[in-house]
Design a protein around this motif. Structure first.
Motif, PDB file in Angstrom:
ATOM      1  N   VAL A 107       0.870  -1.181   0.000  1.00  0.00           N
ATOM      2  CA  VAL A 107       0.000   0.000   0.000  1.00  0.00           C
ATOM      3  C   VAL A 107       0.904   1.228   0.000  1.00  0.00           C
ATOM      4  N   THR A 108       0.637   2.173  -0.905  1.00  0.00           N
ATOM      5  CA  THR A 108       1.383   3.439  -0.892  1.00  0.00           C
ATOM      6  C   THR A 108       0.410   4.598  -0.804  1.00  0.00           C
ATOM      7  N   MET A 109       0.916   5.746  -0.320  1.00  0.00           N
ATOM      8  CA  MET A 109       0.055   6.925  -0.187  1.00  0.00           C
ATOM      9  C   MET A 109       0.869   8.162   0.160  1.00  0.00           C
ATOM     10  N   THR A 110       0.292   9.321  -0.124  1.00  0.00           N
ATOM     11  CA  THR A 110       0.574  10.562   0.589  1.00  0.00           C
ATOM     12  C   THR A 110      -0.764  10.981   1.157  1.00  0.00           C
ATOM     13  N   ILE A 111      -0.784  11.428   2.391  1.00  0.00           N
ATOM     14  CA  ILE A 111      -2.045  11.843   3.018  1.00  0.00           C
ATOM     15  C   ILE A 111      -1.706  12.725   4.212  1.00  0.00           C
ATOM     16  N   GLY A 112      -2.631  13.598   4.561  1.00  0.00           N
ATOM     17  CA  GLY A 112      -2.462  14.467   5.730  1.00  0.00           C
ATOM     18  C   GLY A 112      -2.410  15.935   5.393  1.00  0.00           C
ATOM     19  N   GLY A 113      -1.961  16.269   4.174  1.00  0.00           N
ATOM     20  CA  GLY A 113      -1.808  17.671   3.808  1.00  0.00           C
ATOM     21  C   GLY A 113      -3.110  18.438   3.727  1.00  0.00           C
ATOM     22  N   ARG A 167      -3.445  -0.979   8.311  1.00  0.00           N
ATOM     23  CA  ARG A 167      -2.753  -2.148   8.859  1.00  0.00           C
ATOM     24  C   ARG A 167      -3.758  -3.221   9.290  1.00  0.00           C
ATOM     25  N   LYS A 168      -4.881  -2.808   9.867  1.00  0.00           N
ATOM     26  CA  LYS A 168      -5.883  -3.773  10.333  1.00  0.00           C
ATOM     27  C   LYS A 168      -6.505  -4.522   9.154  1.00  0.00           C
ATOM     28  N   LYS A 169      -6.754  -3.814   8.049  1.00  0.00           N
ATOM     29  CA  LYS A 169      -7.360  -4.457   6.888  1.00  0.00           C
ATOM     30  C   LYS A 169      -6.366  -5.304   6.107  1.00  0.00           C
ATOM     31  N   ALA A 170      -5.095  -4.920   6.159  1.00  0.00           N
ATOM     32  CA  ALA A 170      -4.075  -5.656   5.400  1.00  0.00           C
ATOM     33  C   ALA A 170      -2.880  -5.941   6.301  1.00  0.00           C
ATOM     34  N   PRO A 171      -3.039  -6.859   7.254  1.00  0.00           N
ATOM     35  CA  PRO A 171      -1.981  -7.086   8.254  1.00  0.00           C
ATOM     36  C   PRO A 171      -0.681  -7.621   7.672  1.00  0.00           C
ATOM     37  N   ALA A 172      -0.723  -8.202   6.472  1.00  0.00           N
ATOM     38  CA  ALA A 172       0.497  -8.748   5.870  1.00  0.00           C
ATOM     39  C   ALA A 172       1.144  -7.787   4.882  1.00  0.00           C
ATOM     40  N   ALA A 173       0.559  -6.598   4.707  1.00  0.00           N
ATOM     41  CA  ALA A 173       1.059  -5.656   3.699  1.00  0.00           C
ATOM     42  C   ALA A 173       2.222  -4.820   4.215  1.00  0.00           C
ATOM     43  N   THR A 174       3.064  -4.392   3.291  1.00  0.00           N
ATOM     44  CA  THR A 174       4.013  -3.324   3.551  1.00  0.00           C
ATOM     45  C   THR A 174       3.272  -2.028   3.279  1.00  0.00           C
ATOM     46  N   VAL A 175       3.067  -1.227   4.331  1.00  0.00           N
ATOM     47  CA  VAL A 175       2.315   0.022   4.218  1.00  0.00           C
ATOM     48  C   VAL A 175       3.311   1.173   4.129  1.00  0.00           C
ATOM     49  N   VAL A 176       3.233   1.928   3.040  1.00  0.00           N
ATOM     50  CA  VAL A 176       4.213   2.975   2.741  1.00  0.00           C
ATOM     51  C   VAL A 176       3.512   4.325   2.691  1.00  0.00           C
ATOM     52  N   ILE A 177       4.018   5.289   3.435  1.00  0.00           N
ATOM     53  CA  ILE A 177       3.512   6.654   3.354  1.00  0.00           C
ATOM     54  C   ILE A 177       4.670   7.567   2.974  1.00  0.00           C
ATOM     55  N   VAL A 178       4.479   8.294   1.897  1.00  0.00           N
ATOM     56  CA  VAL A 178       5.539   9.118   1.322  1.00  0.00           C
ATOM     57  C   VAL A 178       5.419  10.543   1.861  1.00  0.00           C
ATOM     58  N   GLY A 179       6.534  11.121   2.271  1.00  0.00           N
ATOM     59  CA  GLY A 179       6.546  12.507   2.716  1.00  0.00           C
ATOM     60  C   GLY A 179       6.364  13.445   1.529  1.00  0.00           C
ATOM     61  N   VAL A 217       3.982  12.905   9.748  1.00  0.00           N
ATOM     62  CA  VAL A 217       3.830  11.714   8.905  1.00  0.00           C
ATOM     63  C   VAL A 217       4.845  10.651   9.323  1.00  0.00           C
ATOM     64  N   ARG A 218       6.087  11.083   9.529  1.00  0.00           N
ATOM     65  CA  ARG A 218       7.149  10.144   9.933  1.00  0.00           C
ATOM     66  C   ARG A 218       6.823   9.482  11.261  1.00  0.00           C
ATOM     67  N   ARG A 219       6.395  10.283  12.235  1.00  0.00           N
ATOM     68  CA  ARG A 219       6.090   9.739  13.560  1.00  0.00           C
ATOM     69  C   ARG A 219       4.894   8.798  13.525  1.00  0.00           C
ATOM     70  N   ALA A 220       3.899   9.139  12.718  1.00  0.00           N
ATOM     71  CA  ALA A 220       2.724   8.269  12.595  1.00  0.00           C
ATOM     72  C   ALA A 220       3.110   6.936  11.959  1.00  0.00           C
ATOM     73  N   ALA A 221       3.999   6.995  10.974  1.00  0.00           N
ATOM     74  CA  ALA A 221       4.471   5.767  10.344  1.00  0.00           C
ATOM     75  C   ALA A 221       5.216   4.899  11.350  1.00  0.00           C
ATOM     76  N   SER A 222       6.089   5.527  12.121  1.00  0.00           N
ATOM     77  CA  SER A 222       6.858   4.796  13.121  1.00  0.00           C
ATOM     78  C   SER A 222       5.955   4.137  14.153  1.00  0.00           C
ATOM     79  N   LYS A 223       4.924   4.836  14.546  1.00  0.00           N
ATOM     80  CA  LYS A 223       4.009   4.338  15.580  1.00  0.00           C
ATOM     81  C   LYS A 223       3.172   3.155  15.101  1.00  0.00           C
ATOM     82  N   THR A 224       2.913   3.104  13.788  1.00  0.00           N
ATOM     83  CA  THR A 224       1.994   2.099  13.256  1.00  0.00           C
ATOM     84  C   THR A 224       2.689   1.003  12.447  1.00  0.00           C
ATOM     85  N   GLY A 225       4.005   1.037  12.390  1.00  0.00           N
ATOM     86  CA  GLY A 225       4.732   0.007  11.660  1.00  0.00           C
ATOM     87  C   GLY A 225       4.737   0.207  10.162  1.00  0.00           C
ATOM     88  N   ALA A 226       4.435   1.424   9.706  1.00  0.00           N
ATOM     89  CA  ALA A 226       4.476   1.733   8.276  1.00  0.00           C
ATOM     90  C   ALA A 226       5.870   2.215   7.894  1.00  0.00           C
TER      91      ALA A 226
END
Length: 281
Positions: A107-113, A167-179, A217-226
């Motif tokens: 899963v990839t995304m940019t989000i939050g802006g 993460r809950k919907k796709a527990p086996a996925a690599t979840v990527v969030i781009v800055g 974004v970085r801290r949220a990724a760290s907290k959620t395993g993304a």
């Protein structure tokens, strides 16, 4: 490029801490906002809702072209907020999380802006007040820490909630969030004012705001395993004040084949390249 591609029937569980060369890239689902959809960049995906301004040259399509997943779903949509992961953004636009399943492996995304309207209210809002003092910092004087406070106190927990839901919907996925790539240089450039009408003293203030957003974004990724993809170093010198052919972000006035203050096709390609590079592919 050691990319492991697996269909849903054969995909193995790949936790986010696994060797990056073991990352599975199929099924691949692209989520996110206008920086993910490549808003305004022609050609567009004909089957996408017009409101989403979804480009065939967005960074997810670039990643898919390089990794060749057997399954690729792009639900990126201009204007999306984290709340649009959970509910319909507009008529005919399903909640983005609907595209994510237990079989999803990337899963990839940019989000939050767009959350709290920070992006629009600051970058575009400041353009309306800059003329009063082009060499000063009228926007900073007006808004102070309003936007960075909103990012820290509201956007950050929204990001954590959104990434947790993915993460809950796709527990086996690599979840990527781009800055977000650098929109402005670190200091004001008077010659850039006609195309990016931001007062000189407000340029570093807005650049700091973007740093605060990317840190959230970085801290949220760290907290959620993304996985967080940092664009700050690679996008240096490619901001909206750079010349045509060098800039990755189009300016507010006279943008070329992109929405104002959004990535062009070069910027999207750079986001794709950095994503694969930082994932180890």
């Amino acid at each position: 490029m050691g990319v492991g591609v697996a269909g849903s029937a054969t995909a193995k569980v790949t936790p986010p801490t696994a060797n990056p060369h073991a990352i599975k890239t199929s099924p691949y689902v692209a989520l996110g906002d206008s920086y993910s959809s490549a808003a305004g960049v022609a050609p567009f995906v004909a089957t996408a809702p017009p409101t989403c301004s979804r480009s065939a040259l967005n960074f997810a399509h670039d990643i898919a072209a390089m990794t060749k997943p057997s399954s690729f779903t792009d639900v990126t949509c201009s204007g999306a907020r984290t709340s649009d992961f959970f509910s319909s953004q507009a008529p005919g636009v399903a909640p983005q999380l609907d595209a994510v399943t237990k079989d999803t492996r990337l899963v990839t995304m940019t989000i939050g802006g767009n959350d709290e309207g920070v992006f629009v209210n600051s970058f575009f809002g400041c353009a309306t007040v800059s003329a009063s003092d082009v060499t000063g910092n009228p926007c900073q004087q007006r808004y102070g820490t309003t936007f960075t406070d909103q990012i820290t106190n509201q956007t950050y927990p929204h990001l954590v909630a959104a990434l947790t839901a993915v993460r809950k919907k796709a527990p086996a996925a690599t979840v990527v969030i781009v800055g977000y790539p650098r929109i402005l240089p670190s200091t004001g450039v008077l010659s850039c004012y006609p195309s990016m009408p931001i007062a000189m003293g407000d340029v570093p203030w807005l650049a700091h705001e973007e740093d605060v957003l990317n840190d959230a974004v970085r801290r949220a990724a760290s907290k959620t395993g993304a996985r967080f993809i940092d664009m700050s170093a690679s996008s240096l010198g490619h901001d909206a004040c750079a010349p045509v052919g060098q800039r990755w972000i189009e300016p507010a006035v006279g943008p070329i084949n992109a929405f104002p203050v959004h990535p062009n096709a070069m910027g999207e390609a750079a986001m794709a390249a950095q994503t694969l590079l930082q994932l180890g592919h």
